[in-house]
Design a protein around this motif. Sequence first.
Motif, PDB file in Angstrom:
ATOM      1  N   PRO A 263       0.827  -1.220   0.000  1.00  7.27           N
ATOM      2  CA  PRO A 263       0.000   0.000   0.000  1.00  7.27           C
ATOM      3  C   PRO A 263       0.856   1.262   0.000  1.00  7.27           C
ATOM      4  CG  PRO A 263       0.046  -0.981   2.184  1.00  7.27           C
ATOM      5  CD  PRO A 263       0.742  -1.946   1.266  1.00  7.27           C
ATOM      6  N   LEU A 264       0.343   2.282  -0.664  1.00  8.36           N
ATOM      7  CA  LEU A 264       0.911   3.624  -0.639  1.00  8.36           C
ATOM      8  C   LEU A 264      -0.245   4.586  -0.413  1.00  8.36           C
ATOM      9  CD1 LEU A 264       3.215   5.646  -0.960  1.00  8.36           C
ATOM     10  CD2 LEU A 264       2.823   5.600  -3.428  1.00  8.36           C
ATOM     11  N   MET A 265      -0.328   5.107   0.790  1.00 10.00           N
ATOM     12  CA  MET A 265      -1.425   5.979   1.177  1.00 10.00           C
ATOM     13  C   MET A 265      -0.879   7.372   1.472  1.00 10.00           C
ATOM     14  SD  MET A 265      -3.834   3.733   1.012  1.00 10.00           S
ATOM     15  CE  MET A 265      -5.210   4.669   1.709  1.00 10.00           C
ATOM     16  N   SER A 266      -1.770   8.349   1.551  1.00 12.71           N
ATOM     17  CA  SER A 266      -1.353   9.716   1.853  1.00 12.71           C
ATOM     18  C   SER A 266      -2.307  10.339   2.851  1.00 12.71           C
ATOM     19  CB  SER A 266      -1.289  10.568   0.577  1.00 12.71           C
ATOM     20  OG  SER A 266      -2.570  10.745   0.029  1.00 12.71           O
ATOM     21  N   ALA A 267      -1.796  11.312   3.595  1.00  7.83           N
ATOM     22  CA  ALA A 267      -2.589  12.064   4.554  1.00  7.83           C
ATOM     23  C   ALA A 267      -2.069  13.490   4.558  1.00  7.83           C
ATOM     24  CB  ALA A 267      -2.508  11.443   5.949  1.00  7.83           C
ATOM     25  N   LEU A 268      -2.848  14.404   5.103  1.00  9.60           N
ATOM     26  CA  LEU A 268      -2.480  15.820   5.119  1.00  9.60           C
ATOM     27  C   LEU A 268      -2.196  16.258   6.547  1.00  9.60           C
ATOM     28  CD1 LEU A 268      -2.162  18.346   3.330  1.00  9.60           C
ATOM     29  CD2 LEU A 268      -4.511  18.949   3.932  1.00  9.60           C
ATOM     30  N   LEU A 269      -0.968  16.744   6.766  1.00 10.99           N
ATOM     31  CA  LEU A 269      -0.575  17.292   8.068  1.00 10.99           C
ATOM     32  C   LEU A 269      -0.622  18.810   7.965  1.00 10.99           C
ATOM     33  CD1 LEU A 269       0.610  17.130  10.938  1.00 10.99           C
ATOM     34  CD2 LEU A 269       2.880  16.993   9.883  1.00 10.99           C
ATOM     35  N   THR A 270      -1.439  19.430   8.809  1.00 15.00           N
ATOM     36  CA  THR A 270      -1.581  20.884   8.833  1.00 15.00           C
ATOM     37  C   THR A 270      -1.006  21.421  10.131  1.00 15.00           C
ATOM     38  OG1 THR A 270      -3.603  20.740   7.513  1.00 15.00           O
ATOM     39  CG2 THR A 270      -3.188  22.808   8.646  1.00 15.00           C
ATOM     40  N   VAL A 271      -0.104  22.396  10.030  1.00 13.28           N
ATOM     41  CA  VAL A 271       0.519  23.026  11.191  1.00 13.28           C
ATOM     42  C   VAL A 271       0.201  24.516  11.136  1.00 13.28           C
ATOM     43  CG1 VAL A 271       2.658  23.424  12.460  1.00 13.28           C
ATOM     44  CG2 VAL A 271       2.373  21.314  11.158  1.00 13.28           C
TER      45      VAL A 271
END
Length: 291
Positions: A263-271
């Motif tokens: 698997p190759l998944m992505s997520a969004l990190l907001t700072v």
Amino acid sequence: GHGVVPSTECSVPEVLDMGYVVAGDTVTATVKIENTSNLTLPFSVQLESLSPTWDRDRQKIPSFLTSSLQRTEIVGTQNYNGFSVFSVSPTQGRIEAGMSQDFVVTFSPDHESLYYSDRLKVLLFGKQTAHEIRLKGAARDQPVFVEGGEPLDVPVESLAVTSPVAPQEALQGGKMPPLCLLLLLEYVEGSAEPARAEITVGAMQSPRLAAKKAVEFSLEGGPELQRAGFALRGPKGALERGQRHRIGVSWVPPAELQTSDPPLMSALLTVKGDITECYQVLFMARVVSAP
């Protein structure tokens, strides 16, 4: 007569990491060297970046192209202003038998870079190397940082000053263009423990910046991550200046996983600090055989 071997002990064994600072700030650290012999030791201190042969030594292929074990040069990024990013005091003197000497190392970066580095040598009698300490540090224009994962950039920076993108052009509605992090998780086949990785979010202190509201962070994964076997620990929170937080990522392969198609998944990190930064976090997982 009696032959005596000079001996010393250093409070920093190999690496002195000055950590993250805001570009333009100055931080210091202390290195203590103790004279454990019964004779007075004259010492001198040298920085690799001030070596008279440094320019000649740089005329070679960068180490990150020739060695898979070393990414950064001994002497890394340096200041645009021509002054050494690291300095040390005192540079010479004498340590009496049984006494110790404190060396103050100063880190003063003048622009943003993750690869400031140098090497400090302590010489006895002008020629005998007693200790070698690698100095490293990082600077950011904004008082927040995110680190972790696999390196995706080139750890060599040109000292040519280029025209930066104007702040109003770089910001998009108060947000910086998205950056990228890659986390590689390797699950040992048949193991009872999941594969693990971490992302560190930090808020820096700066005497030039007034204390403002806490830095908020959030890693949004969604149900697709869970279905792929990923789990997040501490994905949201807030940090006061000077604090850091580790976001944990674990992975257990689901029963229907095809090992030929990891698997190759992505997520969004907001700072959210003085400005808002977004990181696209890529999760790459694979199953490896037990050693």
